[in-house]
Scaffold this motif. Sequence first.
Motif, PDB file in Angstrom:
ATOM      1  N   ALA A   1     -15.440 -64.933 -21.259  1.00  0.00           N
ATOM      2  CA  ALA A   1     -13.992 -64.812 -21.118  1.00  0.00           C
ATOM      3  C   ALA A   1     -13.523 -63.429 -21.568  1.00  0.00           C
ATOM      4  O   ALA A   1     -12.653 -62.814 -20.931  1.00  0.00           O
ATOM      5  CB  ALA A   1     -13.294 -65.904 -21.922  1.00  0.00           C
ATOM      6  N   TYR A   2     -14.097 -62.940 -22.668  1.00  0.00           N
ATOM      7  CA  TYR A   2     -13.740 -61.599 -23.155  1.00  0.00           C
ATOM      8  C   TYR A   2     -14.043 -60.543 -22.096  1.00  0.00           C
ATOM      9  O   TYR A   2     -13.192 -59.700 -21.766  1.00  0.00           O
ATOM     10  CB  TYR A   2     -14.515 -61.305 -24.440  1.00  0.00           C
ATOM     11  N   HIS A   3     -15.240 -60.558 -21.551  1.00  0.00           N
ATOM     12  CA  HIS A   3     -15.640 -59.514 -20.605  1.00  0.00           C
ATOM     13  C   HIS A   3     -14.900 -59.635 -19.276  1.00  0.00           C
ATOM     14  O   HIS A   3     -14.545 -58.615 -18.666  1.00  0.00           O
ATOM     15  CB  HIS A   3     -17.151 -59.564 -20.390  1.00  0.00           C
ATOM     16  N   LEU A   4     -14.656 -60.850 -18.813  1.00  0.00           N
ATOM     17  CA  LEU A   4     -13.909 -61.021 -17.573  1.00  0.00           C
ATOM     18  C   LEU A   4     -12.485 -60.485 -17.728  1.00  0.00           C
ATOM     19  O   LEU A   4     -11.959 -59.812 -16.816  1.00  0.00           O
ATOM     20  CB  LEU A   4     -13.887 -62.499 -17.165  1.00  0.00           C
ATOM     21  N   ALA A   5     -11.850 -60.774 -18.866  1.00  0.00           N
ATOM     22  CA  ALA A   5     -10.496 -60.264 -19.104  1.00  0.00           C
ATOM     23  C   ALA A   5     -10.499 -58.740 -19.209  1.00  0.00           C
ATOM     24  O   ALA A   5      -9.604 -58.065 -18.673  1.00  0.00           O
ATOM     25  CB  ALA A   5      -9.925 -60.885 -20.382  1.00  0.00           C
ATOM     26  N   THR A   6     -11.505 -58.182 -19.865  1.00  0.00           N
ATOM     27  CA  THR A   6     -11.570 -56.735 -20.027  1.00  0.00           C
ATOM     28  C   THR A   6     -11.774 -56.027 -18.697  1.00  0.00           C
ATOM     29  O   THR A   6     -11.126 -55.008 -18.401  1.00  0.00           O
ATOM     30  CB  THR A   6     -12.712 -56.367 -20.997  1.00  0.00           C
TER      31      THR A   6
ATOM     32  N   ALA B   1     -10.891 -57.098 -15.809  1.00  0.00           N
ATOM     33  CA  ALA B   1      -9.642 -57.206 -15.059  1.00  0.00           C
ATOM     34  C   ALA B   1      -8.619 -56.185 -15.551  1.00  0.00           C
ATOM     35  O   ALA B   1      -7.918 -55.550 -14.752  1.00  0.00           O
ATOM     36  CB  ALA B   1      -9.087 -58.625 -15.166  1.00  0.00           C
ATOM     37  N   GLU B   2      -8.544 -56.012 -16.852  1.00  0.00           N
ATOM     38  CA  GLU B   2      -7.608 -55.041 -17.418  1.00  0.00           C
ATOM     39  C   GLU B   2      -7.966 -53.613 -17.020  1.00  0.00           C
ATOM     40  O   GLU B   2      -7.099 -52.752 -16.888  1.00  0.00           O
ATOM     41  CB  GLU B   2      -7.595 -55.172 -18.945  1.00  0.00           C
TER      42      GLU B   2
END
Length: 323
Positions: free
Chosen positions: A22-27, A29-30
């Motif tokens: 979840a951390y890497h997917l959000a990062t 995307a950002e």
Amino acid sequence: MHTNPGIEESRHHPALPSLLAAYHLATEAEKGRPVAGPDELPERYRAEVTDPAGAFAGDTVLVAGPAEGCVVLTAGGELKRLWVAPQARGRGLATALVTEALRRAGERGTGSVRLSVWRWRADALALYRRLGFRPARPWDAREGLLSLEWRPGTAEVRRLTPGEVRERAAGGLAALLVDAVDGGASIGFLAPLEPAEAAAWWTEAAGVREVWAALDPRGRVLGAVTLARDGKANGRHRGEIARLVVHREARGQGIARRLLTAAEAHAAATGLTLLVLDTQTDSPAEHLYRATGWTPAGTIPDFAADPAGTLRPTTLYYKRLAP
């Protein structure tokens, strides 16, 4: 009000792969490079998701709750992968995770802790700055990254005279108790704790309890602990440690351990051979007491209410002092 979540150290926690994903997917995307799932992450990030224990071998990995958040403190002193699940935000989990990581870094003598954070993560930046991180020389040239560093504080720990306790009762000492209760600490008060009630407790304690305080270079109270001697004829060999508290903004610097050590040393030097204390079961304080040689004597269910009024179990501890 902030809670005191259970934080577990584990590189094998079953929730860790999903938290890191979840951390890497959000990062990604950002950064403008969204991907559909963990399998499409860059290889170095996929390795963390696939095998956290291998990717972070030798590092300290902390997980909050059953599957609510995580952070990594590397063996080299870098803080990374701070993540709190969206549904668990707003409860102080990020603060708790970073504070626990800094506490462990301070206890093991780490000279500094560094991190890099994306400029657009305003909430994370505010958190790091509040916990004492300051701008540092960049070590990562990627555009948009800020480098920050935390160093242990230089608090002075000393015993206060009864007069000094009274002088500080309505100021720094009262503020310390209010902050602790607001942060969820079970120290004998219900929330919200009024400053006047906190000041009255310290005023009454002056001359009855011995008090140690941790003071910053400007004289601000960062933490405190008290020692109460048993006045009974058959109990003059023992004392009770109570109200060991550190302000949330000063945690992670080893202050609690220094306060406890100072009180124990004085107790031994003045003839006490046994100390006792009690603390909420599974609270962060238990780690400190066990790490400093205190022995659990037993747990009492529903012994005391936490600041929100919920009954919690309490564990009793004792420590024998060298005569």
